[in-house]
Design a protein around this motif. Structure first.
Motif, PDB file in Angstrom:
ATOM      1  N   VAL A   1      27.572  -7.375 -36.718  1.00  0.00           N
ATOM      2  CA  VAL A   1      27.377  -7.791 -38.102  1.00  0.00           C
ATOM      3  C   VAL A   1      28.393  -7.089 -38.999  1.00  0.00           C
ATOM      4  O   VAL A   1      28.522  -5.862 -38.965  1.00  0.00           O
ATOM      5  CB  VAL A   1      25.949  -7.470 -38.565  1.00  0.00           C
ATOM      6  N   GLY A   2      29.129  -7.862 -39.775  1.00  0.00           N
ATOM      7  CA  GLY A   2      30.114  -7.295 -40.688  1.00  0.00           C
ATOM      8  C   GLY A   2      31.483  -7.082 -40.074  1.00  0.00           C
ATOM      9  O   GLY A   2      32.439  -6.770 -40.796  1.00  0.00           O
ATOM     10  N   ASP A   3      31.620  -7.217 -38.757  1.00  0.00           N
ATOM     11  CA  ASP A   3      32.919  -7.041 -38.109  1.00  0.00           C
ATOM     12  C   ASP A   3      33.808  -8.244 -38.361  1.00  0.00           C
ATOM     13  O   ASP A   3      33.328  -9.379 -38.476  1.00  0.00           O
ATOM     14  CB  ASP A   3      32.752  -6.858 -36.597  1.00  0.00           C
TER      15      ASP A   3
END
Length: 260
Positions: free
Chosen positions: A121-123
């Motif tokens: 998540v968020g990568d």
């Protein structure tokens, strides 16, 4: 003379076998040891571990290192002379990994080390401009009708899957968990191509792939090969008949006729 300390590659044995070391330089072991000890500081310098011939006027003496964290490494002291009658000088002192040393693996760029499932998540993982899996898409138009048609046929994007990208995906999906050669598929009563829960995908990949829409199936929501199958096939039937064979003739043993 200032001795620089650096980490570099281990000299190869072929390099040492190109020529014999200068005998005068090969004999100056204590000078090389003193240079290594000066660089090692309080850490002791170990036994003399060999000599590498650099050229006619220089050699490298190797000494076992006892530096913490550098097990199996060696001090390499290169000494040289400009002429037989000139003094011997120290060229450099470096710490090198030995044949049995634990060294870091070759550097691999981050983008090449990422594998399926690593992205969290968020990568962010940008694709390269020359990614062979992608091809240029449809050029934007100011005609809404044209844009609507473009979106319908998948051309309203900057880049779309190239032929290589489609083939690469098909090969990966076919050989994966939901491919025709998986254990589940081999034990299934029928394949996905005949299942009512099989939703064919659009485009050229639709000839071989679809999405499972059966919440009971292990592949629910996943891309499946048309040859995949599982026990939740829409037409699967369970034999509810008796598994115990019954004789065609039934005898009542409660009554016996005795002939006089």
């Amino acid at each position: 003379m200032r001795h620089n300390r650096r980490v570099t590659a281990t000299p190869t044995r072929e390099h040492a076998d190109e020529q014999s070391p200068n005998p005068v330089l090969a004999s100056v072991v204590e000078l090389a040891r003193a240079a290594a000890q000066q660089e090692a500081g309080d850490e002791p310098v170990g036994a003399h571990a060999g000599i590498l011939a650099e050229d006619e006027a220089s050699v490298t003496h190797l000494f076992d290192a006892a530096h913490p964290g550098y097990d199996g490494w060696r001090w390499a002291v290169t000494i040289a002379t400009v002429a037989p009658e000139e003094p011997v000088t120290v060229s450099e002192v470096v710490l090198l990994p030995g044949p049995q040393s634990l060294v870091a693996p070759d550097w691999v760029p981050w983008g090449e080390r990422v594998r399926a499932g690593d992205l969290g998540v968020g990568d962010l993982l940008p694709t390269a401009p020359d990614d062979t899996r992608l091809a240029p898409g449809y050029l934007a138009s100011d005609d809404p009708a044209v844009e609507e048609v473009a979106r319908e046929v998948g051309l309203g994007r900057v880049r779309v899957l190239s032929r290589f990208g489609r083939q690469d995906s098909a090969k990966r999906w076919e050989g994966g968990e939901f491919g025709p050669r998986s254990d589940m598929a081999r034990s299934a009563p029928a394949n996905c191509g005949t299942c009512g829960f099989y939703q064919q995908i659009a485009g050229s990949l639709g000839a071989a792939f679809g999405v499972c829409a059966n919440e009971i199936a292990p592949a629910d929501g996943h891309v499946v090969n048309v040859g995949y199958g599982c026990g939740a096939h829409s037409e699967a039937e369970v034999d509810t008949g008796s598994q115990v064979p019954v004789a065609e003739l039934v005898y009542d043993d409660s009554e016996l006729e005795i002939e006089s």
